[in-house]
Design a protein around this motif. Structure first.
Motif, short mmCIF file in Angstrom:
data_model
loop_
_atom_site.label_atom_id
_atom_site.label_comp_id
_atom_site.label_asym_id
_atom_site.label_seq_id
_atom_site.Cartn_x
_atom_site.Cartn_y
_atom_site.Cartn_z
N PHE A 112 0.79 -1.15 0.01
CA PHE A 112 -0.07 0.01 -0.32
C PHE A 112 0.83 1.19 -0.15
N ARG A 113 0.27 2.39 -0.27
CA ARG A 113 0.66 3.66 -0.09
C ARG A 113 0.25 4.52 0.63
N LEU A 114 0.88 5.12 1.54
CA LEU A 114 0.18 5.94 2.79
C LEU A 114 -0.50 7.35 2.09
N VAL A 115 -1.58 7.51 2.16
CA VAL A 115 -2.24 8.73 1.91
C VAL A 115 -2.03 9.70 3.07
N SER A 116 -2.62 9.39 4.05
CA SER A 116 -2.48 10.18 5.34
C SER A 116 -2.36 9.34 6.61
N VAL A 117 -1.93 9.96 7.85
CA VAL A 117 -1.69 9.16 9.05
C VAL A 117 -2.48 10.02 10.06
N ASP A 118 -3.14 9.26 10.88
CA ASP A 118 -3.87 9.76 12.13
C ASP A 118 -3.33 9.46 13.28
N ALA A 119 -2.85 10.31 14.16
CA ALA A 119 -2.36 9.96 15.36
C ALA A 119 -3.18 10.58 16.61
N SER A 120 -4.62 10.66 16.22
CA SER A 120 -5.47 10.88 17.19
C SER A 120 -6.05 9.98 18.30
N PRO A 122 -5.04 5.54 20.28
CA PRO A 122 -4.10 5.19 21.12
C PRO A 122 -2.86 4.64 20.31
N TYR A 123 -3.29 4.34 18.94
CA TYR A 123 -2.09 4.11 18.09
C TYR A 123 -2.30 4.65 16.78
N LEU A 124 -1.27 4.55 15.88
CA LEU A 124 -1.52 5.24 14.70
C LEU A 124 -2.51 4.50 13.61
N THR A 125 -3.17 5.35 13.01
CA THR A 125 -4.08 4.72 11.72
C THR A 125 -3.77 5.49 10.48
N ALA A 126 -4.02 4.95 9.54
CA ALA A 126 -3.67 5.55 8.02
C ALA A 126 -4.70 5.29 7.07
N GLU A 127 -4.88 6.23 6.43
CA GLU A 127 -5.62 5.95 4.98
C GLU A 127 -4.54 5.44 4.14
N VAL A 128 -4.82 4.49 3.51
CA VAL A 128 -3.97 3.77 2.45
C VAL A 128 -4.68 3.55 1.32
N GLU A 129 -3.69 3.40 0.31
CA GLU A 129 -4.13 3.04 -1.20
C GLU A 129 -3.37 1.88 -1.54
N ASP A 130 -4.00 0.80 -2.20
CA ASP A 130 -3.64 -0.39 -2.45
C ASP A 130 -2.76 0.01 -3.90
N VAL A 131 -1.31 -0.85 -3.98
CA VAL A 131 -0.38 -0.81 -4.88
C VAL A 131 -0.38 -2.04 -5.46
N PRO A 132 -1.02 -2.06 -6.59
CA PRO A 132 -1.05 -3.22 -7.57
C PRO A 132 0.20 -4.06 -7.94
N ASP A 133 0.44 -5.18 -7.80
CA ASP A 133 1.80 -5.85 -8.31
C ASP A 133 1.73 -5.87 -9.94
N GLU A 134 2.95 -5.38 -10.29
CA GLU A 134 3.09 -5.38 -11.64
C GLU A 134 4.11 -6.52 -12.10
N ALA A 135 3.67 -7.06 -13.30
CA ALA A 135 4.69 -8.18 -13.80
C ALA A 135 5.98 -7.58 -14.13
N GLY A 136 7.20 -8.22 -13.81
CA GLY A 136 8.31 -7.69 -14.28
C GLY A 136 8.55 -8.07 -15.85
N GLN A 137 9.50 -7.29 -16.45
CA GLN A 137 9.70 -7.46 -17.83
C GLN A 137 10.91 -8.71 -17.91
N GLY A 138 10.72 -9.57 -18.25
CA GLY A 138 11.76 -10.46 -18.69
C GLY A 138 12.17 -11.53 -17.89
N ALA A 139 11.29 -11.67 -16.86
CA ALA A 139 11.39 -12.85 -15.87
C ALA A 139 11.18 -14.13 -16.37
N GLY A 140 10.10 -14.20 -17.48
CA GLY A 140 9.73 -15.65 -18.01
C GLY A 140 11.15 -16.15 -18.77
N ALA A 141 11.93 -15.31 -19.35
CA ALA A 141 13.14 -15.84 -20.21
C ALA A 141 13.94 -16.14 -19.31
#
Length: 159
Positions: A112-120, A122-141
């Protein structure tokens, strides 16, 4: 789309598919795990693990299990103290220890990517955005060469 997750900052990173054992003793993280265990039995028990860029994992007061506050050891700006990317962790095994604290085993699920962090709270919470996995180039070779090299290695080990 964004999601809100409790955060567990660490001095190391977690990656999808890796297992992370945790010894939870600081009050802020006891509260986090307590909230996870209060979820329905069939609900996912997920939190975000994010590496610390500036600061420390354990606050001096937190070493005694005392309430160190959500920002202890991280300074005043969590977005500056933490790296901008982390990993969703699923806590599959949680065991409460005598005298407080928890032992838990979590598995990395999704980057995930952090969008914002809230410290209000007892512990930190965050708004997060998924980061999709991308297929690498040339791994199949590389697959054929890796299999050939590994097979040769196995034969040498076998004598």
């Amino acid at each position: 789309m964004t999601d809100r997750l409790p955060l567990f900052p660490l001095s190391s990173a977690l990656f999808p598919g890796l297992v992370l054992p945790l010894n939870v003793f600081e009050e802020r993280y006891r509260a986090l795990v307590g909230d996870l265990t209060a979820l329905p039995e069939d609900a996912p028990r997920r939190f975000g693990v994010v590496a610390i860029k500036r600061g420390q994992e354990i606050s001096p007061t937190g070493q005694d299990g005392l309430d160190a506050g959500p920002l202890a050891g991280l300074g005043d700006d969590p977005m500056e103290a933490l790296y901008g990317y982390g990993c969703v962790a699923d806590a599959a095994g949680i065991a409460e220890r005598d005298g407080g604290g928890y032992e838990l085993v979590a598995t990395g699920i999704q980057r995930f990517r952090l969008v914002s962090v809230d410290a209000s709270g007892p512990y930190l919470t965050a708004e997060v955005e998924d980061v999709p996995d991308e297929a690498g180039q040339g791994a199949g070779a590389l697959v054929t060469e890796v299999v050939r090299t590994f097979t040769a290695y196995q034969k040498r080990l076998a004598g």
